[in-house]
Design an enzyme around this catalytic site. Structure first.
Site, short mmCIF file in Angstrom:
data_model
loop_
_atom_site.label_atom_id
_atom_site.label_comp_id
_atom_site.label_asym_id
_atom_site.label_seq_id
_atom_site.Cartn_x
_atom_site.Cartn_y
_atom_site.Cartn_z
N GLY A 14 0.90 -1.18 0.03
CA GLY A 14 0.00 0.07 0.07
C GLY A 14 0.96 1.19 -0.18
CB ALA A 17 3.35 0.95 -6.64
CB SER A 41 2.81 -4.62 6.55
OG SER A 41 3.66 -4.58 7.71
CB VAL A 49 11.02 9.62 -1.38
CG1 VAL A 49 11.58 10.05 0.18
CG2 VAL A 49 11.39 8.20 -1.89
CE LYS A 80 8.85 18.34 -12.38
NZ LYS A 80 9.42 16.72 -12.43
N PRO A 98 11.90 21.88 -20.07
CG PRO A 98 11.24 22.95 -21.79
CD PRO A 98 12.29 22.35 -21.28
CG LEU A 335 9.88 1.60 -5.39
CD1 LEU A 335 10.01 2.01 -4.07
CD2 LEU A 335 10.83 2.56 -6.10
CB THR A 346 10.63 8.41 -14.92
OG1 THR A 346 11.88 7.95 -14.16
CG2 THR A 346 10.86 9.40 -15.84
#
Ligand SMILES: Cc1cc2nc3c(=O)[nH]c(=O)nc-3n(C[C@H](O)[C@H](O)[C@H](O)COP(=O)(O)OP(=O)(O)OC[C@H]3O[C@@H](n4cnc5c(N)ncnc54)[C@H](O)[C@@H]3O)c2cc1C
Length: 524
Positions: A14, A17, A41, A49, A80, A98, A335, A346
């Site tokens: 959780g 992703a 968990s 991050v 952004k 940009p 990840l 990205t």
């Protein structure tokens, strides 16, 4: 629905992703017969991050029907317009990558080709003067372009910077409203089906067994199912991207938040700076071959603009990708499927791409291999494009002030990247291939920004009248400039859309910050 239909989707993890996947499944699998369960968990926690994004996230939000103002308020987010790179090509230099295009193409000829010829004729400003997003960013301005905007306003592309933990919480609320069941607990085992090795169920420390037809592995770097259970294998890219450590620390804001992410290269590491409404996100990325943890932390803390508001958090990673993101009935996202350092923000996009591809190739219980193989090929293309683009930033440098930069400048690079550099160096050519993420503007911005200067331009440019091209360039430049001048400041835009920039005195990555719940039930 038939006997082959997937009925139980189990999401393992959780973090960003897991909750992105859960939110998307709650929207697209809301068919009355598919159940979605997410297991996470609190004891293990998340990376926490991941605060800067790229423009396709707007499509993700629209897919979910998320109201943007509400989203920005809920995540303490900012807008952004691109990334400013400091000290990359050489010490003391800066350039801007940009969002959106550079200028307008003319008679089928790419803008940057017009620019390259014009630059041979006279001294020209940096190419960023022809980017709506870059010009607005340089003035700290922002406004959201309306859907039917025309030149030059339509060229203002943007993404978001937000608090990662608030983002996960926001998506959790969305997913749970859409019927996703969340189970708290630590997975200690997974059972494989004897006949084909598919994952059948996961078992929690409490003894609870959760069965599924399809598992989405969002368990982070370890890859609980995709690697620890299925042994899929990992392609290590450390030889091209040696960074394997990061330290993150939030700090107070020293002024109003700017609509840009900044990446500053130091002697043996680089530092990110991501302004949010209530704090600054900071961190350094480095290679343990070239820099120790204590020294990296010292560099990070001594380069903050304002006082830190939590202890630094150290992270380790191996750059690369899972050999197959989809193996058997397990699809890895986030990840657990791979990681390329956050220089171009990205990773969250890779989650989004995996979700979109899974929805487009959604299997049934027979798991047709062609769906899996297509998914894996597309994800491989995407990962390799991101890898090559990031490698470019390290390779294209004139820096000689450390072993680190000497290593990067002289290292071998992937063949595909070398061909891209050679094509650009010859006549400024850039091609988007396969499932590439980065387009012409991105490659041009970084190559020119880091001194890969084309020797020539495409002959097709010479078919265009010189005076007409010069006039068109000047008209575009003025249009971007005047439009940017008329925009509100980023801070005023945030205030006008209801975001209240209020400094938060203390913060930790695990803080349970209140106030993120959207006011309305379903998003607008
Ligand atoms: C230094 C750094 C900076 C980054 N910056 C950016 C950025 O600016 N932009 C961007 O797009 N991305 C960025 N990223 C990447 C981004 O943080 C991740 O892509 C994103 O957070 C997704 O992480 P995740 O959900 O895959 O993993 P995690 O956050 O690690 O979540 C894993 C989940 O799995 C659960 N879990 C694990 N094991 C078990 C178990 N046994 N039982 C139950 N649950 C379990 C955990 O509890 C957790 O909920 C950055 C990453 C790093 C390392």
């Amino acid at each position: 629905m038939n006997e082959h239909t997937i009925e139980d989707i189990v999401i393992v993890g959780g973090g960003t992703a897991g909750w992105m996947a859960a939110a998307a499944m709650s929207r697209f699998m809301n068919n009355g017969y598919t159940r979605v369960t997410l297991v996470e968990s609190e004891e293990i926690g998340t990376v926490g991050v991941g605060e800067a994004t790229i423009p396709p996230i707007i499509t993700f939000n629209r897919m979910l029907g998320i109201n943007e103002d509400e989203f920005i308020r809920a995540t303490n987010g900012t807008y952004k317009l691109g990334i400013e790179f400091v000290n990359w090509g050489g010490l003391g230099e800066r350039y801007f990558h940009p969002f959106g295009a550079h200028g307008e193409d003319l008679s089928g000829v790419h803008f940057h080709q017009l620019y390259l010829r014009e630059r041979k004729r006279r001294v020209l400003q940096d190419i960023s003067a022809w980017s709506m997003s870059a010009v607005a960013a340089s003035m700290g301005k922002f406004a959201r372009p309306p859907g039917d905007a025309r030149f030059p306003v339509k060229d203002l592309y943007y993404a978001f910077q937000f608090d990662a933990s608030l983002y996960a919480k926001y998506l959790r609320a969305y997913a749970e409203r859409g019927g996703v069941r969340r189970i708290e607990g630590k997975i200690t085992d997974a059972a494989l089906r004897a006949e084909d090795g598919h994952v059948e169920s996961v078992t929690l420390a409490s003894g609870q067994v959760i069965q599924g037809d399809l598992f989405i592995d969002c368990s982070g770097f370890r890859g609980l199912l995709i690697e620890e259970k299925l042994g899929t294998g990992y392609e290590d890219w450390t030889r091209w991207l040696p960074a394997d450590r990061a330290i993150a620390v939030p700090s107070k804001l020293a002024g109003p938040p700017e609509p840009i992410t900044r990446a500053t290269a130091h002697a043996s590491c680089w530092q990110w700076r991501i302004p949010l409404q209530h704090r600054m996100g900071n961190g350094v990325v480095y290679s343990s071959q070239f820099l120790g943890d204590e020294e990296a932390e010292r560099i990070l803390l001594s380069n903050l603009e304002a006082e830190p508001i939590a202890d630094p958090k150290r992270l380790r990673f191996t750059t690369g990708r899972r050999k197959a993101s989809w193996n058997k009935n397990v699809i890895a996202m986030g990840l657990s499927s791979g990681f390329v350092e956050p220089l171009e923000s990205t990773s969250i996009h890779m989650v989004q791409a995996a979700i979109a591809k899974l929805i487009a190739l959604f299997p049934d219980k027979r798991f047709n291999p062609v769906e899996r193989d297509t998914f894996n090929e597309q994800m491989r293309d995407l990962y390799e494009d991101v890898r090559d683009f990031i490698v470019l930033h390290y390779k294209a440098t004139a820096r000689t002030d450390s072993d680190f930069w000497n290593h990067c400048r002289t290292m071998e690079i992937p063949d595909g990247l070398q061909r891209k550099i050679d094509l650009f160096r010859a006549k400024g050519r850039v091609f988007r291939e396969g499932y590439d993420l980065f387009g012409i503007t991105s490659w041009v911005a970084v190559m020119l920004g880091q001194h890969i200067v084309p020797e020539d331009y495409e002959p097709a440019v010479d078919a265009l009248d010189e005076r007409r091209v010069a006039e068109a360039l000047e008209e575009m430049r003025l249009a971007y400039l005047q439009t940017a001048e008329a925009l509100p400041s980023h801070a005023d835009f945030l205030a006008a859309t209801g975001a209240a920039p209020a400094p938060v005195p203390t913060f930790s990555f695990d803080d349970d910050l209140p106030g993120f719940m959207p006011a309305s039930g379903q998003p607008a």
